[in-house]
Scaffold this motif. Structure first.
Motif, PDB file in Angstrom:
ATOM      1  N   LEU A   1       0.876  -1.268   0.078  1.00 18.42           N
ATOM      2  CA  LEU A   1       0.001  -0.088   0.140  1.00 18.42           C
ATOM      3  C   LEU A   1       0.802   1.260  -0.151  1.00 18.42           C
ATOM      4  CD1 LEU A   1      -2.856  -1.051   2.221  1.00 18.42           C
ATOM      5  CD2 LEU A   1      -3.064  -0.711  -0.002  1.00 18.42           C
TER       6      LEU A   1
ATOM      7  N   ASP B   1       0.646   4.145  -2.769  1.00 20.59           N
ATOM      8  CA  ASP B   1       0.710   5.332  -2.499  1.00 20.59           C
ATOM      9  C   ASP B   1       1.844   6.481  -2.976  1.00 20.59           C
ATOM     10  OD1 ASP B   1      -1.723   4.846  -1.220  1.00 20.59           O
ATOM     11  OD2 ASP B   1      -1.072   5.207   0.724  1.00 20.59           O
TER      12      ASP B   1
ATOM     13  N   LEU C   1       1.116   7.025  -6.148  1.00 17.54           N
ATOM     14  CA  LEU C   1       0.065   8.016  -6.663  1.00 17.54           C
ATOM     15  C   LEU C   1       0.472   9.642  -6.160  1.00 17.54           C
ATOM     16  CD1 LEU C   1      -2.775   6.197  -4.908  1.00 17.54           C
ATOM     17  CD2 LEU C   1      -2.552   6.576  -7.204  1.00 17.54           C
ATOM     18  N   SER C   2       1.481   9.696  -5.492  1.00 16.07           N
ATOM     19  CA  SER C   2       2.177  10.850  -5.348  1.00 16.07           C
ATOM     20  C   SER C   2       2.492  11.468  -6.631  1.00 16.07           C
ATOM     21  CB  SER C   2       3.089  11.001  -4.219  1.00 16.07           C
ATOM     22  OG  SER C   2       4.382  10.190  -4.610  1.00 16.07           O
TER      23      SER C   2
ATOM     24  N   ILE D   1       5.708   8.759   2.987  1.00 16.96           N
ATOM     25  CA  ILE D   1       5.419   7.599   2.760  1.00 16.96           C
ATOM     26  C   ILE D   1       7.011   6.677   2.817  1.00 16.96           C
ATOM     27  CG2 ILE D   1       5.065   6.087   0.937  1.00 16.96           C
ATOM     28  CD1 ILE D   1       2.914   8.031   0.114  1.00 16.96           C
TER      29      ILE D   1
END
Length: 81
Positions: A22, A26, A29-30, A49
């Motif tokens: 995950l 993430d 996705l940044s 992250i």
């Protein structure tokens, strides 16, 4: 009794795997945020992250190291006694 400790290790391994997957998702996705013009948010989010990834990984590696060391110590004590 050994089965019980195997279940704990399996659970923690699965949990770490899920957290890592995950976190890596993430992290990807940044980059979408950066492409949308939100560079500052993306940079801060990516740093956070990465901190999570390193923290979870380091914690799991240390746990595994100390568990293995203790198991080996127990095996040696049984073999000598």
């Amino acid at each position: 009794m050994a089965k019980r400790s195997e279940n704990k290790r399996t659970y923690s391994k699965k949990m770490v795997k899920a957290i890592m997957l995950l976190a890596l998702l993430d992290l990807q996705l940044s980059y979408i945020l950066a492409f949308l013009g939100r560079e500052q948010i993306a940079e801060t989010l990516s740093g956070d992250i990465c901190t999570v990834i390193v923290g979870v990984g380091l914690g799991y590696f240390l746990k595994a190291f100390f568990e293995t060391r203790e198991e080996e110590r127990m095996k040696q004590e049984k073999g000598e006694g």
